[in-house]
Design an enzyme around this catalytic site. Sequence first.
Site, short mmCIF file in Angstrom:
data_model
loop_
_atom_site.label_atom_id
_atom_site.label_comp_id
_atom_site.label_asym_id
_atom_site.label_seq_id
_atom_site.Cartn_x
_atom_site.Cartn_y
_atom_site.Cartn_z
N CYS A 230 25.58 20.04 14.05
CA CYS A 230 24.74 21.23 13.94
C CYS A 230 25.35 22.38 14.72
CB CYS A 230 23.34 20.93 14.47
SG CYS A 230 22.52 19.54 13.69
N ASP B 231 47.97 35.67 49.55
CA ASP B 231 47.77 36.79 50.47
C ASP B 231 47.79 36.20 51.88
OD1 ASP B 231 47.08 39.36 51.46
OD2 ASP B 231 44.99 38.72 51.57
N ASP C 188 41.78 37.55 48.79
CA ASP C 188 40.38 37.70 49.17
C ASP C 188 39.94 39.14 49.32
OD1 ASP C 188 41.84 38.22 51.54
OD2 ASP C 188 40.03 37.84 52.71
N ASP D 284 43.53 43.06 46.57
CA ASP D 284 44.13 41.96 45.81
C ASP D 284 43.60 41.89 44.38
OD1 ASP D 284 45.61 41.00 48.01
OD2 ASP D 284 43.88 39.92 48.77
#
Length: 725
Positions: free
Chosen positions: A20, A421, A619, A623
């Site tokens: 379905c 980073d 973070d 970035d």
Amino acid sequence: MSPTKDIVELRVDGMDCNNCATSIQRFLERKGLQDVLVNFQTREVRYRRDDLSLDEPAVKAGIKKLGFTVVEEAPPGHEGHVHDHATTARRRLLFCAILTAPLLIAHLLMAFGVEVGLMHNKWLQLALAGPVYAVGGLYFGRSAFAGLRERMLNMDVLIFLGATAAFVYSIVGFVWNDPQYYFFETAATIITLVLVGNWLEARAVEKTTTAIGALSDLQETKANRLTASGTLVSLPVEEVEVGDLLQINTGDKIPLDGTITTGNISVNEAMLTGESLPVDKRTGEAILGGSLIVSGQATYTVTAGYRDGTLAQIIELVKTAQADKPSLQRLADRVSAVFVPVVIGISVLTFLLGWLTGYATLTQAIMNAIAVLLISCPCAMGLATPTAVMVGVGRLARMGVLIRGGSTLERFAGVERMVFDKTGTLTTGELRVGNFGVAEGEDPQTLLSLIYRMEQASSHPIAKSIRDYTKGLLPTNFASRQSTGPIDGQPAPAQSITEVPGKGLVMSSDNTAYFLGAARHLTTSVPPTGTDIVLTRDEKLVAWLSLSDDLRPGAKAVIDDLKSVNIEPALLTGDSATKAHRVADELGIVDVYAEQLPAEKLAVISRLSLEKPTAMVGDGINDSAALSRADVGISLGGASAAALDAAQVVLMRDDLSLLTSGRKVAALTLRTIKESLFWAFSYNIVAIPLAALGYLNPMWAALFMAFSDVVVIGNAIRLKSRRAD
């Protein structure tokens, strides 16, 4: 990580199996809609709005033509709750099984030479098989005819054709009064065995949707708002507005995201972050909606509405992840799209060649053709990937790793380079201010208060460290007084402060321009050696700070783990080359890209991604562009909103070990998908020729087809506890 604004969600009744859902999904995709997800277990249909291709009324009308009903959206707090299809499937199965059992038992006894005279009565056989065929015809036929009407052949077409062929053949024998044509037990058994498979499928798939169900159960439906007069008013969470003051006590679920105004509490955030230990929260700290208060009481200010909070965004992220298809699934979809017509063609050839060449009698040729229809199973190919993705994404979510989709899962498992980073990622981000100096003739207290105010406009980890340092050197009542007006000898609070990604903060006050940011952007003078942050007034250096930070616990182990599986680590930072190389040397990272502005970070990631599959772990707001460009953007849980929105993988805890454990689960999920697809393809390649040659009768074919789905789903369910090496 904000909710997708263009995604439309509908709830649809009548979806009882994967066939379905496949019919609706193919219909919407053929009409040009993108990001389509149809989940029969939750009765949910999701797609990206595109009124030029198909507007919402046309979508609803099309779904109705397929034989399904669009219902009103579920009340807030109940999205994603699993509908009990297993109960409906069980009732249908019991009805058919009770009527089929006498026919099947008599047939099996006859095979062993035991005759049951009563069961030779054609009227009794018709009375037992007729209702079963009626139920099966209604159940499978509705989906089959709806698919044919929209020129989409699905698995139900094969089942309906097989059962109908056996039943019609029996009716011919009934009219001719010729027992050699009686195959009522075959028609009834086909339907009943397929219903067994559907019931098992419903039971099994129910186990793959537990992640969304568990997250949805965390959503609180009521909140206690504290009015200006001090009265507590209970109201639905959807009526709470940003800025409202709520009261929470021990044992409560926090209704919405916010910041504690008064009080101290200990909260359990395990379902949101994967952190099993309670976390202490104090005045001024952020709390997440859906968390459970272990002890304490507090009042807090709401910072996000019901549909914009962290929990709602996580649920949205998990749901969206299920809609996204890996390349392996797209291959299976292409095969499934042509599978049913090819099987029908093989079935017709089986009948014609078997009968016309004399290889089989007319009756045997028909039975072989029916067996071909029934043994084939495109469902297994269609279920292989979505079930594994559901379980894999759910397991990752419980660990505290949010994945944006199946394709992200696939890329995450195939990463060959991981770029980090530095500040706040490989290091704690809790920087210490080593030295603070001011130019001759400047007042340190005035400049400290100015630095404190400017840094309040930034969410960067460096800003928090500088705020903490300056606050410690200022009068104890400074923080409470600084928002109400000027402090003795200090400039008035700034009217506007702007953060320039990768550079720092700029402010205008009393026609004076201030800059607070990285020392390397100072061009008018040379700061003292070791300076990291400078404060300028009209481009004149007035203060400076040096910073130092510590490696994040476990960072070295993560880098070593990545290198052990031939994933190349690299460091990409806007910090000075000296500090970048010191961190890289401690961790054993060879490739270092230091003093990079956001645009330069983007260029580096673009180049590295062309060389090999590359993930970026960051973070900060500077970035976000690099995270978006990387093959896989990975953001830590304490990240800025911009970084969270840009990342495809979100670590809900600031724990780098989630990188390696999460990647292992992603790789295991991909391996499970490959195993299930291998089984699905191999099964059909072997089973169809056996059925065509007459080695499998229709009843055995129906049984094998029914359980092929269960094998695939069972393999996916193993992901919940399977060891990720």
